[in-house]
Write an enzyme that holds these catalytic residues in place. Sequence first.
Site, short mmCIF file in Angstrom:
data_model
loop_
_atom_site.label_atom_id
_atom_site.label_comp_id
_atom_site.label_asym_id
_atom_site.label_seq_id
_atom_site.Cartn_x
_atom_site.Cartn_y
_atom_site.Cartn_z
N CYS A 139 0.96 -1.00 0.30
CA CYS A 139 -0.33 -0.09 0.18
C CYS A 139 0.98 1.45 0.12
O CYS A 139 0.38 2.26 -0.73
CB CYS A 139 -0.95 0.03 1.37
SG CYS A 139 -2.19 -1.47 1.75
C1 BEZ Z 1 0.12 -4.56 1.78
O1 BEZ Z 1 0.01 -3.78 1.27
O2 BEZ Z 1 1.77 -5.05 1.74
C2 BEZ Z 1 0.06 -5.50 1.99
C3 BEZ Z 1 -1.71 -5.58 2.92
C4 BEZ Z 1 -2.63 -6.44 2.78
C5 BEZ Z 1 -2.09 -7.67 2.77
C6 BEZ Z 1 -1.09 -8.60 2.03
C7 BEZ Z 1 0.21 -6.95 1.70
#
Ligand code: BEZ
Length: 209
Positions: free
Chosen positions: A45
């Site tokens: 994110c």
């Molecule tokens: C991420 O943003 O890294 C992430 C968020 C939820 C699940 C897997 C990755």
Amino acid sequence: MTLRLGDTAPDFTAATTDGEIGFHAWKADSWAVLFSHPADYTPVCTTELGRTAALQSGFAERNTKVIALSVDPLKDHHGWAPDIGAATGTELNFPIIADADRTVSELYDMIHPGEGDTSTVRSVFVIDPAHKIRLILTYPKSTGRNFDEILRVIDSLQLTDAHQVATPVDWTKGDRVIASPALATDDVLERFDNVEVVTPYLRYVDDPS
Ligand code: BEZ
């Protein structure tokens, strides 16, 4: 709620990092990209929001406003925002909705119960100036999206709204386009430059814009 292409994007009022926003009033007669991410302080994110911030001038050139969303509270959005700038080199320059009570996530069906927990999946809605939904994308939580692709689709939508054309596979702005299958070849030859008739239904033409 199941939303489909051509539906009116539901209106809502929400707390965001830029203050309270009424969605339709905020986007007004612009295009908008409304996208969800699973959670603050997560690596994928962080890269996505940084990349979107870096593409801000591209969105602005296309008269498009961008707004992100997760179910994290506003204090987490504010706490995480400096990390986005530090990690990606571009400060956050668009609002993030704090959808702690999941009102917007549920309106837009951004929480998929089979996907592990009650955070939002990676949904994207492109919404036109008349508030109509023109693109819906859903990516899994583990896969970062390609925001250049979202710009590319906006380019295609804006071009094909203005002219009787469609855009072929892997098209990018400036490439040759395809005359609408609704047009007879005689019409295509009259209306467009540099027509190449590959089949009676596949007619490449220069971008008329
Ligand atoms: C991420 O943003 O890294 C992430 C968020 C939820 C699940 C897997 C990755």
